[in-house]
Scaffold this active site. Structure first.
Site, PDB file in Angstrom:
ATOM      1  N   GLN A 273     138.402  50.052  -5.765  1.00  0.00           N
ATOM      2  CA  GLN A 273     138.324  48.712  -6.232  1.00  0.00           C
ATOM      3  C   GLN A 273     136.936  48.555  -6.717  1.00  0.00           C
ATOM      4  O   GLN A 273     136.813  47.985  -7.876  1.00  0.00           O
ATOM      5  CB  GLN A 273     138.521  47.446  -5.370  1.00  0.00           C
ATOM      6  CG  GLN A 273     138.165  46.186  -5.923  1.00  0.00           C
ATOM      7  CD  GLN A 273     138.648  45.074  -4.811  1.00  0.00           C
ATOM      8  OE1 GLN A 273     139.986  44.964  -4.636  1.00  0.00           O
ATOM      9  NE2 GLN A 273     137.798  44.583  -4.177  1.00  0.00           N
TER      10      GLN A 273
ATOM     11  N   GLU B 166     112.701  48.927 -25.238  1.00  0.00           N
ATOM     12  CA  GLU B 166     112.407  49.106 -23.681  1.00  0.00           C
ATOM     13  C   GLU B 166     113.176  49.191 -22.727  1.00  0.00           C
ATOM     14  O   GLU B 166     113.772  49.765 -22.025  1.00  0.00           O
ATOM     15  CB  GLU B 166     111.111  48.425 -23.426  1.00  0.00           C
ATOM     16  CG  GLU B 166     109.638  48.618 -24.139  1.00  0.00           C
ATOM     17  CD  GLU B 166     108.734  47.837 -23.781  1.00  0.00           C
ATOM     18  OE1 GLU B 166     107.555  47.920 -23.729  1.00  0.00           O
ATOM     19  OE2 GLU B 166     108.967  46.447 -23.845  1.00  0.00           O
TER      20      GLU B 166
ATOM     21  N   LYS C 297     135.721  49.671 -10.224  1.00  0.00           N
ATOM     22  CA  LYS C 297     135.844  49.040 -11.472  1.00  0.00           C
ATOM     23  C   LYS C 297     134.514  48.312 -12.179  1.00  0.00           C
ATOM     24  O   LYS C 297     134.466  48.654 -13.454  1.00  0.00           O
ATOM     25  CB  LYS C 297     136.878  47.940 -11.067  1.00  0.00           C
ATOM     26  CG  LYS C 297     137.698  47.226 -12.303  1.00  0.00           C
ATOM     27  CD  LYS C 297     138.635  46.287 -11.907  1.00  0.00           C
ATOM     28  CE  LYS C 297     139.193  46.302 -10.601  1.00  0.00           C
ATOM     29  NZ  LYS C 297     139.793  45.102  -9.952  1.00  0.00           N
TER      30      LYS C 297
ATOM     31  N   LYS D 201     100.775  39.577 -30.444  1.00  0.00           N
ATOM     32  CA  LYS D 201     101.872  40.718 -30.027  1.00  0.00           C
ATOM     33  C   LYS D 201     102.889  40.794 -30.646  1.00  0.00           C
ATOM     34  O   LYS D 201     103.658  39.890 -30.832  1.00  0.00           O
ATOM     35  CB  LYS D 201     102.027  40.766 -28.680  1.00  0.00           C
ATOM     36  CG  LYS D 201     100.778  40.785 -27.778  1.00  0.00           C
ATOM     37  CD  LYS D 201     100.606  42.475 -27.541  1.00  0.00           C
ATOM     38  CE  LYS D 201     101.017  42.830 -26.099  1.00  0.00           C
ATOM     39  NZ  LYS D 201     101.230  44.141 -26.023  1.00  0.00           N
TER      40      LYS D 201
ATOM     41  N   SER E  29     138.398  40.901  -5.608  1.00  0.00           N
ATOM     42  CA  SER E  29     137.874  41.200  -6.772  1.00  0.00           C
ATOM     43  C   SER E  29     138.140  40.393  -8.117  1.00  0.00           C
ATOM     44  O   SER E  29     137.938  40.748  -9.028  1.00  0.00           O
ATOM     45  CB  SER E  29     138.419  42.894  -7.188  1.00  0.00           C
ATOM     46  OG  SER E  29     139.801  42.545  -7.173  1.00  0.00           O
TER      47      SER E  29
ATOM     48  N   HIS F  42     105.040  68.220 -26.435  1.00  0.00           N
ATOM     49  CA  HIS F  42     104.182  67.810 -25.389  1.00  0.00           C
ATOM     50  C   HIS F  42     103.467  66.525 -25.949  1.00  0.00           C
ATOM     51  O   HIS F  42     102.477  66.316 -25.378  1.00  0.00           O
ATOM     52  CB  HIS F  42     103.050  68.714 -24.873  1.00  0.00           C
ATOM     53  CG  HIS F  42     103.824  70.188 -24.574  1.00  0.00           C
ATOM     54  ND1 HIS F  42     104.102  70.762 -23.297  1.00  0.00           N
ATOM     55  CD2 HIS F  42     104.049  71.337 -25.148  1.00  0.00           C
ATOM     56  CE1 HIS F  42     104.531  71.853 -23.388  1.00  0.00           C
ATOM     57  NE2 HIS F  42     104.600  72.266 -24.685  1.00  0.00           N
TER      58      HIS F  42
ATOM     59  N   SER G  85     104.407  37.971 -26.842  1.00  0.00           N
ATOM     60  CA  SER G  85     103.729  37.654 -25.687  1.00  0.00           C
ATOM     61  C   SER G  85     103.716  36.329 -25.551  1.00  0.00           C
ATOM     62  O   SER G  85     102.984  35.674 -26.507  1.00  0.00           O
ATOM     63  CB  SER G  85     102.498  38.450 -25.700  1.00  0.00           C
ATOM     64  OG  SER G  85     101.753  37.615 -24.621  1.00  0.00           O
TER      65      SER G  85
ATOM     66  N   TYR H 246     146.046  55.487  -2.659  1.00  0.00           N
ATOM     67  CA  TYR H 246     144.848  54.524  -3.169  1.00  0.00           C
ATOM     68  C   TYR H 246     144.029  54.121  -1.570  1.00  0.00           C
ATOM     69  O   TYR H 246     144.810  54.043  -0.505  1.00  0.00           O
ATOM     70  CB  TYR H 246     145.777  53.174  -3.510  1.00  0.00           C
ATOM     71  CG  TYR H 246     144.689  52.133  -3.729  1.00  0.00           C
ATOM     72  CD1 TYR H 246     144.089  52.059  -4.855  1.00  0.00           C
ATOM     73  CD2 TYR H 246     144.538  51.108  -2.803  1.00  0.00           C
ATOM     74  CE1 TYR H 246     143.410  50.952  -5.044  1.00  0.00           C
ATOM     75  CE2 TYR H 246     143.571  50.177  -2.975  1.00  0.00           C
ATOM     76  CZ  TYR H 246     142.969  49.955  -4.182  1.00  0.00           C
ATOM     77  OH  TYR H 246     142.218  48.875  -4.668  1.00  0.00           O
TER      78      TYR H 246
HETATM   79  N1  ARG Z   1     142.139  44.653  -6.505  1.00  0.00           N
HETATM   80  C1  ARG Z   1     142.590  45.978  -6.305  1.00  0.00           C
HETATM   81  C2  ARG Z   1     141.703  47.116  -7.029  1.00  0.00           C
HETATM   82  O1  ARG Z   1     141.000  46.381  -7.805  1.00  0.00           O
HETATM   83  C3  ARG Z   1     143.957  46.272  -6.462  1.00  0.00           C
HETATM   84  C4  ARG Z   1     144.786  47.321  -5.901  1.00  0.00           C
HETATM   85  C5  ARG Z   1     145.021  46.861  -4.359  1.00  0.00           C
HETATM   86  N2  ARG Z   1     145.858  47.422  -3.745  1.00  0.00           N
HETATM   87  C6  ARG Z   1     145.978  47.652  -2.282  1.00  0.00           C
HETATM   88  N3  ARG Z   1     146.945  48.409  -1.513  1.00  0.00           N
HETATM   89  N4  ARG Z   1     145.127  46.791  -1.505  1.00  0.00           N
HETATM   90  O2  ARG Z   1     141.701  48.202  -6.875  1.00  0.00           O
END
Ligand code: ARG
Length: 491
Positions: A317, A285, A320, A278, A20, A151, A272, A312
């Site tokens: 992940q 938009e 995010k 234009k 990530s 309408h 345009s 978890y």
């Molecule tokens: N990169 C992970 C995330 O964004 C962090 C947590 C990872 N924890 C784990 N036990 N693999 O969620």
């Protein structure tokens, strides 16, 4: 770095698949600050010596000043990369202690919570600015009479100020939804560790205070598992984006040559490559498109949290980027909308000309008959017949001759109303009179506009005060932490 049980390196493709680090760049700063607070606390409870703390904090400060120093190559995420950097700088004897009594599981939600609270404060500030611009536009356009549409057909006459204040009211609700989410976001999960706490005598309240949180997410399982407040925030963003899309759609329609009610400033228009004439409303938009994107991100997030077990899971992940992208998109959309509104030209004459020809005064005329004792249902029939006569000839109602009015009365079988009387009502129903005659609370007459402007202004003052207070509290807390860190590093 974490591979104590699995042997060797992870497969490269798998590493690329699950890393990530790209999206983690936007939480790196918070990971550093969170690590500083955690390390200070570990020193205060005697886990880390003063010398060790100094080394750890010096490395973290170096990373803060120059994030480019962090090598993410081969790392699964920024938490791993930052810890590896600290260990390299401070040595394993000091740096190796930083991860005591925490886990990436509490670390990642800590970082996101700190990032999102900043995002909320920025967005609330931008939203207050937009509401402010709408109120200012309203103040300047109380006399700008225009048709309002149901309408997309002309319904009743209103004013441009009434429209601006309608947007402001909707955005006030959007503001409040987002503002209220802050209270649930700004709770510290730090110290929950992997899932079920620690035997080490940590002080969770201390790190929460150092980092400017309002309180603790107490239950360690809840703190590391739950993403509901993020979903709530993005839901509020999706609703906000749909308000902005509606505003955009109105302005797109009203800026066409056919309507010509408003004109976008050149800085907010595209053109345009082929058609030289234009002037296109592209920012508006894309505002419509962003609403779909944010709604899609909300759907992704709900899909990801649905059906996960407690504790978890790596699926979390992928929440995010959805969350942080939605947040950034919403904020930029609000800022662009503010630019469009504050620089918009309102073409009062065109609006008035269209209003003067409009049958949108029909209900006002019917109500004048009601005031003379005619049942509303009968008045509706008579005026409907008048409009149908005028529409056949393509003339405004006021241009109808008395004999045509008699004809309409006959057709509607309303012999109780005198043609002269009705002709007078019709002739006198100018756009100005139409607006003046409507007195109900919240309607577009000037007195009501003044009331609504007053209400919007006092709400806005409260929004600004609250947002500034929160922003200051977070900043002051982090300033104190920075001073504490500086003292340890310099000592
Ligand atoms: N990169 C992970 C995330 O964004 C962090 C947590 C990872 N924890 C784990 N036990 N693999 O969620």
């Amino acid at each position: 770095m974490y591979r104590s049980r699995p042997k060797g390196r992870m497969d490269d493709d798998v590493l690329a698949f699950l890393s990530s680090t790209k999206h983690d760049q936007s939480i790196l700063y918070y990971d550093i600050v969170g690590s500083e607070a955690h390390s200070v606390m570990l020193h205060e409870i005697g886990i880390i010596s003063r010398q060790e703390l100094k080394k750890i904090l010096a490395a973290l400060e170096a990373a803060k000043k120059n994030p480019g120093l962090i090598d993410t190559e081969g790392a699964e995420d920024i938490h791993e990369a930052l810890e590896a950097f600290v260990i390299k700088q401070a040595g394993i004897d000091a740096g190796g202690k930083m991860h005591t009594a925490r886990s990436r599981n509490d670390q990642v939600v800590l970082d996101i919570r700190m990032k999102v609270r900043d995002d909320i404060n920025e967005l609330c500030t931008a939203l207050a600015d937009l509401i402010d611009s709408l109120v200012k536009k309203a103040e300047k356009n109380k006399d700008a009479i225009m048709p309002l549409y149901t309408h997309l057909q002309q319904g009743q006459l209103g004013t441009f100020s009434h429209v601006m204040l309608a947007y402001a009211d909707a955005l006030c609700r959007d503001f409040e939804r987002i503002y209220n989410t802050f209270g649930r976001i700004n709770q510290s999960p730090l110290g929950s560790c992997a899932i079920a706490g620690t035997s080490i005598g940590i002080d969770r309240k201390r790190t929460a205070t150092l980092l400017g949180f309002d309180g603790l997410m107490l239950n360690s399982l809840d703190a590391t598992t739950s993403r509901d407040s993020f979903v709530e925030y993005v839901a509020a963003l999706a609703i906000l984006a749909s308000t902005l899309a509606r505003m955009a759609e109105d302005l797109i329609i009203w800026s066409t040559q056919e309507f010509g009610f408003v004109e976008l400033d050149d800085r907010y228009s595209s053109t345009s490559s082929a058609m030289p004439q234009k002037k296109n409303p592209d920012p508006l938009e894309l505002t419509r498109a962003k609403a779909a994107i944010i709604a899609g991100r909300l759907a992704s997030m709900l899909g990801m949290v649905k059906g996960l077990p407690s504790g978890y899971s790596r699926d979390l992940q992928d929440i995010k980027p959805q969350l942080l992208e939605a947040s950034a998109t919403a904020t930029s959309t609000v800022k662009v909308t503010n630019g469009v509104i504050s620089t918009l030209t309102v073409k009062k004459k065109k609006m008035l000309d269209t209003s003067a020809k409009s049958y949108a005064i029909s209900l006002d005329i019917a109500e004048q008959l009601v005031a003379k004792g005619v049942p509303f249902r009968s008045a509706h029939k008579v005026v409907g017949a008048l409009v149908s006569r005028a529409a056949e000839k393509d003339i405004p109602l006021a241009a109808l001759e008395t004999k045509e009015i008699s004809f309409a009365l006959e057709q509607a079988k309303q012999n109780g109303i005198k043609p002269d009387e009705l002709a007078k009502i019709v002739k006198e129903m100018t756009p100005e009179k139409s607006i003046e005659s409507r007195r109900s609370a919240g309607s577009p007459n000037p007195k009501e506009q003044d009331e609504m402007i007053k209400t919007a202004k006092s709400r806005l003052a409260g929004y600004r005060e609250g947002t500034q207070k929160r922003t200051k509290y977070v900043k002051d807390s982090l300033d104190i932490l920075a001073k504490t860190v500086a003292r340890y590093v310099q000592a």
